[in-house]
Design a protein around this motif. Structure first.
Motif, PDB file in Angstrom:
ATOM      1  N   ALA A 163      79.405 144.593  75.789  1.00  0.00           N
ATOM      2  CA  ALA A 163      80.705 144.803  75.145  1.00  0.00           C
ATOM      3  C   ALA A 163      81.778 144.144  75.999  1.00  0.00           C
ATOM      4  N   THR A 164      82.979 144.152  75.483  1.00  0.00           N
ATOM      5  CA  THR A 164      84.125 143.549  76.159  1.00  0.00           C
ATOM      6  C   THR A 164      85.225 144.597  76.278  1.00  0.00           C
ATOM      7  N   PHE A 165      85.860 144.652  77.434  1.00  0.00           N
ATOM      8  CA  PHE A 165      87.025 145.515  77.580  1.00  0.00           C
ATOM      9  C   PHE A 165      88.177 144.904  76.787  1.00  0.00           C
ATOM     10  N   VAL A 166      88.935 145.728  76.080  1.00  0.00           N
ATOM     11  CA  VAL A 166      90.095 145.262  75.331  1.00  0.00           C
ATOM     12  C   VAL A 166      91.126 144.660  76.293  1.00  0.00           C
ATOM     13  N   GLU A 167      91.323 145.327  77.423  1.00  0.00           N
ATOM     14  CA  GLU A 167      92.280 144.866  78.442  1.00  0.00           C
ATOM     15  C   GLU A 167      91.598 143.851  79.348  1.00  0.00           C
ATOM     16  N   ALA A 168      91.973 142.586  79.246  1.00  0.00           N
ATOM     17  CA  ALA A 168      91.350 141.529  80.051  1.00  0.00           C
ATOM     18  C   ALA A 168      91.588 141.709  81.546  1.00  0.00           C
ATOM     19  N   SER A 169      92.660 142.383  81.923  1.00  0.00           N
ATOM     20  CA  SER A 169      92.980 142.582  83.348  1.00  0.00           C
ATOM     21  C   SER A 169      91.929 143.424  84.071  1.00  0.00           C
ATOM     22  N   VAL A 170      91.148 144.201  83.331  1.00  0.00           N
ATOM     23  CA  VAL A 170      90.096 145.037  83.933  1.00  0.00           C
ATOM     24  C   VAL A 170      89.103 144.175  84.718  1.00  0.00           C
ATOM     25  N   TYR A 171      88.845 142.972  84.239  1.00  0.00           N
ATOM     26  CA  TYR A 171      87.851 142.106  84.873  1.00  0.00           C
ATOM     27  C   TYR A 171      88.299 141.603  86.242  1.00  0.00           C
ATOM     28  N   GLU A 172      89.570 141.700  86.543  1.00  0.00           N
ATOM     29  CA  GLU A 172      90.077 141.249  87.842  1.00  0.00           C
ATOM     30  C   GLU A 172      90.075 142.350  88.886  1.00  0.00           C
ATOM     31  N   LEU A 173      89.820 143.587  88.474  1.00  0.00           N
ATOM     32  CA  LEU A 173      89.797 144.711  89.413  1.00  0.00           C
ATOM     33  C   LEU A 173      88.491 144.713  90.196  1.00  0.00           C
ATOM     34  N   PRO A 174      88.546 144.981  91.517  1.00  0.00           N
ATOM     35  CA  PRO A 174      87.309 145.012  92.304  1.00  0.00           C
ATOM     36  C   PRO A 174      86.434 146.225  91.980  1.00  0.00           C
ATOM     37  N   HIS A 175      87.053 147.301  91.502  1.00  0.00           N
ATOM     38  CA  HIS A 175      86.310 148.498  91.111  1.00  0.00           C
ATOM     39  C   HIS A 175      87.156 149.292  90.119  1.00  0.00           C
ATOM     40  N   LEU A 176      86.510 150.222  89.450  1.00  0.00           N
ATOM     41  CA  LEU A 176      87.197 151.102  88.505  1.00  0.00           C
ATOM     42  C   LEU A 176      86.880 152.543  88.858  1.00  0.00           C
ATOM     43  N   ASN A 177      87.897 153.376  88.913  1.00  0.00           N
ATOM     44  CA  ASN A 177      87.688 154.803  89.130  1.00  0.00           C
ATOM     45  C   ASN A 177      87.174 155.410  87.837  1.00  0.00           C
ATOM     46  N   ALA A 178      86.159 156.242  87.956  1.00  0.00           N
ATOM     47  CA  ALA A 178      85.513 156.796  86.772  1.00  0.00           C
ATOM     48  C   ALA A 178      85.202 158.274  86.987  1.00  0.00           C
ATOM     49  N   GLN A 179      84.800 158.927  85.887  1.00  0.00           N
ATOM     50  CA  GLN A 179      84.504 160.355  85.954  1.00  0.00           C
ATOM     51  C   GLN A 179      83.370 160.699  84.996  1.00  0.00           C
ATOM     52  N   GLU A 180      82.379 161.414  85.498  1.00  0.00           N
ATOM     53  CA  GLU A 180      81.278 161.904  84.661  1.00  0.00           C
ATOM     54  C   GLU A 180      81.787 163.040  83.773  1.00  0.00           C
ATOM     55  N   SER A 181      81.013 163.396  82.749  1.00  0.00           N
ATOM     56  CA  SER A 181      81.418 164.466  81.837  1.00  0.00           C
ATOM     57  C   SER A 181      81.519 165.820  82.548  1.00  0.00           C
ATOM     58  N   ASN A 182      80.802 165.975  83.664  1.00  0.00           N
ATOM     59  CA  ASN A 182      80.879 167.230  84.420  1.00  0.00           C
ATOM     60  C   ASN A 182      82.056 167.246  85.404  1.00  0.00           C
ATOM     61  N   GLY A 183      82.878 166.186  85.373  1.00  0.00           N
ATOM     62  CA  GLY A 183      84.052 166.126  86.241  1.00  0.00           C
ATOM     63  C   GLY A 183      83.834 165.390  87.551  1.00  0.00           C
ATOM     64  N   ALA A 184      82.579 165.063  87.862  1.00  0.00           N
ATOM     65  CA  ALA A 184      82.289 164.363  89.120  1.00  0.00           C
ATOM     66  C   ALA A 184      82.858 162.942  89.072  1.00  0.00           C
ATOM     67  N   ALA A 185      83.611 162.600  90.111  1.00  0.00           N
ATOM     68  CA  ALA A 185      84.206 161.269  90.189  1.00  0.00           C
ATOM     69  C   ALA A 185      83.192 160.269  90.732  1.00  0.00           C
ATOM     70  N   PHE A 186      83.302 159.026  90.277  1.00  0.00           N
ATOM     71  CA  PHE A 186      82.498 157.945  90.832  1.00  0.00           C
ATOM     72  C   PHE A 186      83.285 156.653  90.716  1.00  0.00           C
ATOM     73  N   ILE A 187      82.805 155.631  91.392  1.00  0.00           N
ATOM     74  CA  ILE A 187      83.450 154.325  91.354  1.00  0.00           C
ATOM     75  C   ILE A 187      82.479 153.319  90.763  1.00  0.00           C
ATOM     76  N   ALA A 188      82.923 152.623  89.727  1.00  0.00           N
ATOM     77  CA  ALA A 188      82.113 151.560  89.130  1.00  0.00           C
ATOM     78  C   ALA A 188      82.560 150.242  89.772  1.00  0.00           C
ATOM     79  N   LYS A 189      81.577 149.445  90.205  1.00  0.00           N
ATOM     80  CA  LYS A 189      81.890 148.186  90.885  1.00  0.00           C
ATOM     81  C   LYS A 189      81.133 147.035  90.238  1.00  0.00           C
ATOM     82  N   TRP A 190      81.674 145.839  90.427  1.00  0.00           N
ATOM     83  CA  TRP A 190      81.040 144.610  89.958  1.00  0.00           C
ATOM     84  C   TRP A 190      80.013 144.177  90.991  1.00  0.00           C
TER      85      TRP A 190
END
Length: 148
Positions: free
Chosen positions: A93-120
């Motif tokens: 899939a493609t992110f609607v916001e093209a600027s997302v691809y320039e980020l070194p990582h994205l802050n994320a959260q599991e459904s149980n509230g646990a935080a994680f970092i998604a990286k390229w």
């Protein structure tokens, strides 16, 4: 005692400049790091494509477009000493916001509230010691030319 069951999952592979976006996780029993794309369980009454869009929205807070099925994998595995069995629909899939691809990582959260970092990560990140999961995903991504 919990009943063992097969779990239906939808994962999304976002790719950019020869890298894919993954969550780095750790199995404490195997003492092994592994990588998995963004996504999660398919809920009753939703298609796998709807599930992947929902999961990305829940985990990253970002809308996606151009959702395309790449293939289906069946995964038998053990995590933290517990056996698992998953049928996995793998999407691109493609992110609607093209600027997302320039980020070194994205802050994320599991459904149980646990935080994680998604990286390229490039394909060089994935080894036998630190695999890309589920089994067969690396080969599928090479076959459809999303990994070098």
């Amino acid at each position: 005692m919990t009943t063992q069951r097969i779990r239906a999952l939808a994962l999304c592979v976002f790719h950019h400049d020869g890298k894919i976006l993954v969550n780095e996780a750790y199995d404490p029993v195997k003492q092994q790091t592994f990588f998995r794309p963004i996504g999660g369980g398919i809920e009753f009454g939703e298609t796998s494509a709807q599930a992947v869009a929902r999961e990305v929205q829940e985990e990253l807070g970002l809308p996606i477009t151009d959702v395309r099925l790449l293939g289906t994998l069946e995964s038998l595995f053990t995590y933290a000493g517990t056996p698992g069995h998953e049928i996995v629909q793998v999407y691109d899939a493609t992110f609607v916001e093209a600027s997302v691809y320039e980020l070194p990582h994205l802050n994320a959260q599991e459904s149980n509230g646990a935080a994680f970092i998604a990286k390229w990560h490039s394909c060089a990140s994935f080894t036998n010691e630190s695999p890309l999961v589920p089994d067969g995903l690396y080969e599928l991504l090479k076959k459809v030319s999303l990994l070098d």
